[in-house]
Design an enzyme around this catalytic site. Structure first.
Site, PDB file in Angstrom:
ATOM      1  N   PHE A 186       0.814  -1.224   0.000  1.00  0.00           N
ATOM      2  CA  PHE A 186       0.000   0.000   0.000  1.00  0.00           C
ATOM      3  C   PHE A 186       0.847   1.273   0.000  1.00  0.00           C
ATOM      4  O   PHE A 186       0.449   2.291   0.580  1.00  0.00           O
ATOM      5  CB  PHE A 186      -0.995   0.009   1.186  1.00  0.00           C
ATOM      6  CG  PHE A 186      -1.489  -1.361   1.546  1.00  0.00           C
ATOM      7  CD1 PHE A 186      -2.109  -2.153   0.593  1.00  0.00           C
ATOM      8  CD2 PHE A 186      -1.290  -1.887   2.810  1.00  0.00           C
ATOM      9  CE1 PHE A 186      -2.544  -3.430   0.896  1.00  0.00           C
ATOM     10  CE2 PHE A 186      -1.713  -3.167   3.125  1.00  0.00           C
ATOM     11  CZ  PHE A 186      -2.334  -3.946   2.167  1.00  0.00           C
ATOM     12  N   CYS A 187       2.015   1.194  -0.622  1.00  0.00           N
ATOM     13  CA  CYS A 187       2.897   2.375  -0.684  1.00  0.00           C
ATOM     14  C   CYS A 187       3.308   2.840   0.704  1.00  0.00           C
ATOM     15  O   CYS A 187       3.604   4.024   0.885  1.00  0.00           O
ATOM     16  CB  CYS A 187       2.228   3.543  -1.415  1.00  0.00           C
ATOM     17  SG  CYS A 187       2.348   3.415  -3.166  1.00  0.00           S
ATOM     18  N   ASN A 188       3.256   1.957   1.679  1.00  0.00           N
ATOM     19  CA  ASN A 188       3.647   2.335   3.042  1.00  0.00           C
ATOM     20  C   ASN A 188       4.634   1.274   3.549  1.00  0.00           C
ATOM     21  O   ASN A 188       4.279   0.429   4.371  1.00  0.00           O
ATOM     22  CB  ASN A 188       2.407   2.418   3.936  1.00  0.00           C
ATOM     23  CG  ASN A 188       2.728   2.982   5.319  1.00  0.00           C
ATOM     24  OD1 ASN A 188       3.838   2.821   5.825  1.00  0.00           O
ATOM     25  ND2 ASN A 188       1.761   3.640   5.921  1.00  0.00           N
TER      26      ASN A 188
END
Ligand SMILES: Cc1ncc(COP(=O)(O)O)c(C=O)c1O
Length: 487
Positions: free
Chosen positions: A392-394
């Site tokens: 999730f791009c995290n």
């Protein structure tokens, strides 16, 4: 007792959000008409049909020109852009004397405005939490190239909240007189954790400028900028109300904006510039940060969307989201295979205290082997459920959630560039670890049936082995079921 009665008994406040059921039937009827179970509100919000109708009406009944001119059609447009800008500030209760609303393409480009113009010098510091979107992580590259230091504050599994001792140590790093920037998300797009907004004043008192990423928080929480006063707040409007895409905003304290040193100028950002005079003057305030022509036909739709949320009341959306996320967490957590092995491991808080509607988990079989997330997504796709898998791009929150250390992660940045799929495979092969999880997120148009569909789907995994369920098969498969029947 039916599941719905049990739900209402556990979350009686859900009954106060009936207006959202009416809106679901009226403004989001396409969800049920197409049998879509949408559980990716952290990825993107859904628009109400009435937003489109209102925007269409505005565009079809008026003639609008580029707001950079002074003719009647241009002036009409300028009025609407100014009006939308004022309403953005009003929505966030931001005093116009203190805050500017800069229209951007999305939250990432709002972050880049800060990244490229924050006056990092050697001796300055960028402090940020592990739990951050990549577009916030990316600012560290500007800090690095300009010789500033950066420090990460870890989060602690399983709740993935901030490590208080490390936070205190990090906050103590601000040097008086230097440029110190502290960035954290109001809500995690990985775990749903809501980090305390009290950190803003605490960091200010210690000499930090504060960047509060509100992209995942704003869709279902009130952000009151008269009460909380971060220096920079990036957000994307499509996450709040679905339409339009391609528009975000940087809410910036005017005093903080004055510190920024833009590395260039563009059409629209200057009062005058000269070729032979070799100079330019930036427009003070927001105008100096909006490069070129803004998305002027889209901007009025921002006001339409914000008014839509305001008419509902974000507190009602918040209540709805809390009840549905609470039920989803409770029921998923209770699911066990016949041998007593839990089906999921939640990454984030199991209770509703300071958390939003993003629920992330890993799924396990009766032997404790993890199901392939890609395969879960694939099966969910076939059940008409839109959820999300991956990191999730995290990456920071994910690394902590999956127990991946600095040594392990450094290993993957010594050699050739990898894709996420390659990282997954290498991680499994070399370390027997996962980097990916399953994210389910609810929002303003979600209802009990959506969550129940997810629970039914999850129950279908019970007593199956990871081997039986298998790996993600159809990476080339695209589900492209678009209804283009305009007749
Ligand atoms: C917390 C957070 N910050 C920033 C972003 C970046 O938003 P965008 O991709 O719209 O620029 C996202 C997107 O998912 C997000 O969840």
């Amino acid at each position: 007792m039916s599941p719905y009665s049990a739900f209402l008994k556990t979350f009686p406040e859900y009954a106060t959000t009936g207006l959202l059921d009416e809106l679901r039937a009226r403004d989001y009827a396409r969800l049920d008409a197409t049998q879509q179970v949408y559980l990716d509100f952290t990825g993107g919000g859904l628009y109400a049909e009435s937003q489109l109708v209102d925007h269409y009406k505005l565009l079809s009944e008026n003639v609008f020109g580029n707001p950079h001119s002074h003719n009647p059609t241009s002036q009409a447009m300028t009025c609407l852009v100014d009006q939308a800008r004022a309403f953005v500030l009003e929505y966030f209760n931001a005093p116009p004397g203190d805050y500017a609303a800069i229209f951007t393409q999305n939250a990432s480009s709002a972050l880049k405005l800060v990244a490229e113009a924050y006056p990092f010098y050697p001796g300055d510091h960028y402090l940020l939490t592990f739990d951050n979107h990549n577009s916030v992580n990316g600012i560290r590259e500007y800090a690095r190239h300009k010789g500033a230091e950066f420090t990460y504050v870890p989060v602690v599994a399983p709740e993935l909240r901030l490590d208080e001792a490390a936070l205190a140590r990090g906050l103590a790093l601000a040097r008086p007189g230097a440029h110190n920037l502290f960035a954290f998300p109001a809500q995690s797009n990985f775990s749903g954790v809501q980090h305390p907004l009290e950190l803003i004043a605490r960091a200010h008192d210690l000499g930090w400028d504060v960047l509060l990423d509100a992209a995942a928080f704003a869709p279902s929480n009130r952000l009151d900028l008269a009460r909380w006063q971060p220096d920079f707040v990036p957000l994307s409007f499509y996450k709040m109300f679905g339409y339009p895409t391609g528009l975000g905003c940087l809410l910036a304290r005017r005093s903080a904006l004055e510190k920024l040193k833009r590395p260039w100028y563009a059409g629209g950002t200057i009062t005058i510039s000269s070729v032979q005079g070799d100079g330019y003057f930036l427009i003070p305030g927001e105008g100096g940060f909006e490069d070129g022509t803004v998305n002027y036909l889209g901007i009025p739709a921002v006001e339409i969307g914000l008014r839509y949320l305001q008419n509902i009341g974000v507190e009602m959306i918040h209540t709805r989201v809390a009840c549905l996320a609470g039920w989803l967490i409770q029921e998923l957590n209770a699911m066990q295979h016949a041998n007593g092995q839990a089906l999921i491991r939640l990454h984030g808080p199991a209770n509703l205290e300071a958390r939003g509607g993003t629920v992330t988990a890993s799924f396990f079989d009766p032997n404790g082997a993890q199901f392939d997330d890609g395969r879960i997504e694939e099966l969910a796709n076939h059940a008409g459920i839109s959820l999300r898998t991956g990191c999730f791009c995290n990456p920071g929150a994910g690394e902590v959630a999956h127990g991946l250390t600095r040594v392990v992660m450094r290993h993957f940045f010594q050699g050739k560039a990898l894709s996420f799929q390659e990282l997954r495979q290498e991680m499994r092969a070399q370390f027997g670890r996962e980097v990916s999880a399953v994210r389910m997120s609810v929002g303003l148009a979600s209802n009990f049936a959506d969550v129940q569909a997810m629970l039914t789907f999850a129950a279908g995994l019970l007593d199956h082995t990871a081997e039986e369920i298998g790996g993600c098969q159809a990476s080339t498969e695209t589900l492209c079921s678009v209804n283009r029947d305009s007749a």
